[in-house]
Design an enzyme around this catalytic site. Structure first.
Site, PDB file in Angstrom:
ATOM      1  N   HIS A  80       0.784  -1.230   0.000  1.00  0.00           N
ATOM      2  CA  HIS A  80       0.000   0.000   0.000  1.00  0.00           C
ATOM      3  C   HIS A  80       0.818   1.284   0.000  1.00  0.00           C
ATOM      4  O   HIS A  80       0.253   2.380  -0.074  1.00  0.00           O
ATOM      5  CB  HIS A  80      -0.984  -0.011   1.188  1.00  0.00           C
ATOM      6  CG  HIS A  80      -2.358   0.433   0.815  1.00  0.00           C
ATOM      7  ND1 HIS A  80      -3.463   0.209   1.605  1.00  0.00           N
ATOM      8  CD2 HIS A  80      -2.822   1.114  -0.269  1.00  0.00           C
ATOM      9  CE1 HIS A  80      -4.545   0.722   1.020  1.00  0.00           C
ATOM     10  NE2 HIS A  80      -4.177   1.286  -0.112  1.00  0.00           N
ATOM     11  N   ASP A 107      -9.749  -0.607   4.299  1.00  0.00           N
ATOM     12  CA  ASP A 107      -8.531  -1.149   4.898  1.00  0.00           C
ATOM     13  C   ASP A 107      -8.810  -1.575   6.331  1.00  0.00           C
ATOM     14  O   ASP A 107      -9.705  -1.038   6.976  1.00  0.00           O
ATOM     15  CB  ASP A 107      -7.474  -0.017   4.893  1.00  0.00           C
ATOM     16  CG  ASP A 107      -6.047  -0.521   4.868  1.00  0.00           C
ATOM     17  OD1 ASP A 107      -5.676  -1.323   5.734  1.00  0.00           O
ATOM     18  OD2 ASP A 107      -5.288  -0.074   3.983  1.00  0.00           O
ATOM     19  N   HIS A 109      -6.407  -1.080   8.436  1.00  0.00           N
ATOM     20  CA  HIS A 109      -5.514  -0.155   9.136  1.00  0.00           C
ATOM     21  C   HIS A 109      -5.725   1.285   8.686  1.00  0.00           C
ATOM     22  O   HIS A 109      -6.339   1.530   7.642  1.00  0.00           O
ATOM     23  CB  HIS A 109      -4.052  -0.550   8.866  1.00  0.00           C
ATOM     24  CG  HIS A 109      -3.759  -1.981   9.167  1.00  0.00           C
ATOM     25  ND1 HIS A 109      -3.823  -2.970   8.204  1.00  0.00           N
ATOM     26  CD2 HIS A 109      -3.432  -2.600  10.328  1.00  0.00           C
ATOM     27  CE1 HIS A 109      -3.537  -4.147   8.757  1.00  0.00           C
ATOM     28  NE2 HIS A 109      -3.300  -3.956  10.043  1.00  0.00           N
ATOM     29  N   ASP A 111      -3.120   3.433   8.024  1.00  0.00           N
ATOM     30  CA  ASP A 111      -2.042   3.795   7.086  1.00  0.00           C
ATOM     31  C   ASP A 111      -1.711   5.286   7.156  1.00  0.00           C
ATOM     32  O   ASP A 111      -1.448   5.922   6.132  1.00  0.00           O
ATOM     33  CB  ASP A 111      -2.426   3.404   5.639  1.00  0.00           C
ATOM     34  CG  ASP A 111      -2.578   1.896   5.462  1.00  0.00           C
ATOM     35  OD1 ASP A 111      -2.217   1.140   6.388  1.00  0.00           O
ATOM     36  OD2 ASP A 111      -3.065   1.481   4.387  1.00  0.00           O
ATOM     37  N   HIS A 124       4.301   1.155   3.985  1.00  0.00           N
ATOM     38  CA  HIS A 124       2.896   0.898   3.638  1.00  0.00           C
ATOM     39  C   HIS A 124       1.935   1.349   4.740  1.00  0.00           C
ATOM     40  O   HIS A 124       0.728   1.368   4.520  1.00  0.00           O
ATOM     41  CB  HIS A 124       2.650  -0.567   3.224  1.00  0.00           C
ATOM     42  CG  HIS A 124       2.664  -1.573   4.343  1.00  0.00           C
ATOM     43  ND1 HIS A 124       2.185  -2.856   4.177  1.00  0.00           N
ATOM     44  CD2 HIS A 124       3.103  -1.492   5.620  1.00  0.00           C
ATOM     45  CE1 HIS A 124       2.331  -3.524   5.331  1.00  0.00           C
ATOM     46  NE2 HIS A 124       2.883  -2.717   6.199  1.00  0.00           N
ATOM     47  N   ASP A 211      -7.387  -2.383   0.191  1.00  0.00           N
ATOM     48  CA  ASP A 211      -6.348  -3.278   0.718  1.00  0.00           C
ATOM     49  C   ASP A 211      -6.998  -4.636   0.969  1.00  0.00           C
ATOM     50  O   ASP A 211      -8.087  -4.702   1.548  1.00  0.00           O
ATOM     51  CB  ASP A 211      -5.815  -2.673   2.033  1.00  0.00           C
ATOM     52  CG  ASP A 211      -4.558  -3.354   2.533  1.00  0.00           C
ATOM     53  OD1 ASP A 211      -4.497  -4.600   2.521  1.00  0.00           O
ATOM     54  OD2 ASP A 211      -3.640  -2.630   2.967  1.00  0.00           O
ATOM     55  N   ASP A 213      -6.516  -6.655   3.149  1.00  0.00           N
ATOM     56  CA  ASP A 213      -6.778  -6.924   4.568  1.00  0.00           C
ATOM     57  C   ASP A 213      -8.070  -6.281   5.073  1.00  0.00           C
ATOM     58  O   ASP A 213      -8.450  -6.451   6.234  1.00  0.00           O
ATOM     59  CB  ASP A 213      -5.569  -6.568   5.445  1.00  0.00           C
ATOM     60  CG  ASP A 213      -5.284  -5.082   5.532  1.00  0.00           C
ATOM     61  OD1 ASP A 213      -6.184  -4.255   5.325  1.00  0.00           O
ATOM     62  OD2 ASP A 213      -4.108  -4.739   5.818  1.00  0.00           O
ATOM     63  N   GLU A 255      -1.796  -5.549  -2.007  1.00  0.00           N
ATOM     64  CA  GLU A 255      -1.306  -6.453  -0.949  1.00  0.00           C
ATOM     65  C   GLU A 255      -1.760  -7.907  -1.059  1.00  0.00           C
ATOM     66  O   GLU A 255      -1.646  -8.666  -0.088  1.00  0.00           O
ATOM     67  CB  GLU A 255      -1.579  -5.884   0.456  1.00  0.00           C
ATOM     68  CG  GLU A 255      -1.031  -4.472   0.668  1.00  0.00           C
ATOM     69  CD  GLU A 255      -0.059  -4.321   1.843  1.00  0.00           C
ATOM     70  OE1 GLU A 255       0.195  -5.321   2.532  1.00  0.00           O
ATOM     71  OE2 GLU A 255       0.469  -3.214   2.035  1.00  0.00           O
TER      72      GLU A 255
END
Ligand SMILES: [Mn+2]
Length: 287
Positions: A80, A107, A109, A111, A124, A211, A213, A255
């Site tokens: 990312h 996402d 997260h 980031d 990332h 992403d 995730d 990712e």
């Protein structure tokens, strides 16, 4: 054909293997897109802070050009950190067309670290801070010195793992964060509908950065940063129609880590997702 950029690099993260993601997607998923380029890091360069700004400068020049020429483009990358380059280029193209860019960041997260706050040092974990104008100059100043995304035009969706410093930065800037609890209680469709309506009311063009995730690792295992309690890919597919009435100008998918996949389970889901993403843009062309 939709212009597509691949970036076969995982230097921004700490799990080797994601650099293969874009190559596996290009080889094994037959998307109706025009693969323009597959960028790779300089061979034998392992120092992320040397290579990633250079790579992002290239990414930004390419997404700038794709956005100037086509109504929609696709970007598929190994980690990312590419988000800085991708959205710097797209935002700069929209700025030259007299438009601000909105951005949806899907996402697990935030980031949104800067080099001073990151516990891992992984780039990332920094792209959103850089796009908002915070962090290292070789990331914040790609193509121009302007912050690329205004805080009020940024929406984070699905967040469930973060450090206090990132949350403090985003809250100080008044960025709207849809944590996973809100996504689960209201439904992804409701959340995306609210965001797209906001873009539509402000007459903003926008991009989507997804992403892997974001999804629940129990059904999408090919991620180096699994976080439980993610979104079901089927719910994402069902909610995607919200984008059809007011489509994004670019979509970034990042990712996917093939060595962590189990029996191609994630690959099959990525196949379905990317076909859905390009579905309503198939006729768009580079002028
Ligand atoms: Mn991310």
């Amino acid at each position: 054909m939709i212009p597509c950029l691949g970036v076969a690099s995982g230097l921004g993260g700490s799990h080797r293997g994601s650099e293969k993601g874009p190559i596996v997607i290009r080889e094994r998923i037959s998307l109706p897109v025009d693969w323009k380029e597959m960028l790779c890091p300089t061979p034998n360069v392992q120092v992320a802070w040397e290579e990633i700004p250079v790579l992002n400068e290239k990414i930004a020049r390419i997404t700038f050009s794709h956005t100037m020429q086509a109504p929609f483009s696709l970007i598929i990358t190994g980690d990312h950190s590419s988000g800085v380059g991708t959205w710097s280029g797209v935002a700069e193209a929209q700025r030259q067309k007299g438009q601000e860019l909105g951005l949806i960041w899907m996402d697990a997260h935030m980031d949104a670290h800067v080099p001073e706050t990151t516990p891992s040092g992984n780039i990332h974990g920094m792209p959103l801070a850089a796009l908002l104008g915070h962090g290292a100059k070789n990331l914040t100043h790609l193509l121009s010195e302007h912050p690329k995304i205004k805080p009020e035009n940024l929406f984070l969706v699905g967040i469930r793992c973060y450090e206090d410093e990132e949350k403090e930065l985003l809250e100080k800037l008044n960025v709207r964060i849809y944590y996973i609890e809100e996504v689960k209680s209201r439904g992804l469709s409701q959340v995306l509908s609210e965001i797209v309506n906001t873009f539509s009311e402000r007459q903003l063009s926008y991009g989507v950065s997804l992403d892997i995730d974001f999804f629940d690792p129990s059904v999408m295992p090919a991620t180096g940063t699994p976080e439980a309690n993610g979104v079901d890919p089927d719910e994402f597919l069902a909610a995607y129609e919200l984008f059809d009435s007011y489509p994004p100008v670019a979509f970034e998918f990042v990712e996917f880590n093939p060595p962590l996949d189990t029996n191609d389970e994630s690959l099959r889901r990525v196949d379905t997702i990317l076909h859905r993403v390009v579905q309503n843009h198939a006729s768009c062309s580079v002028a």
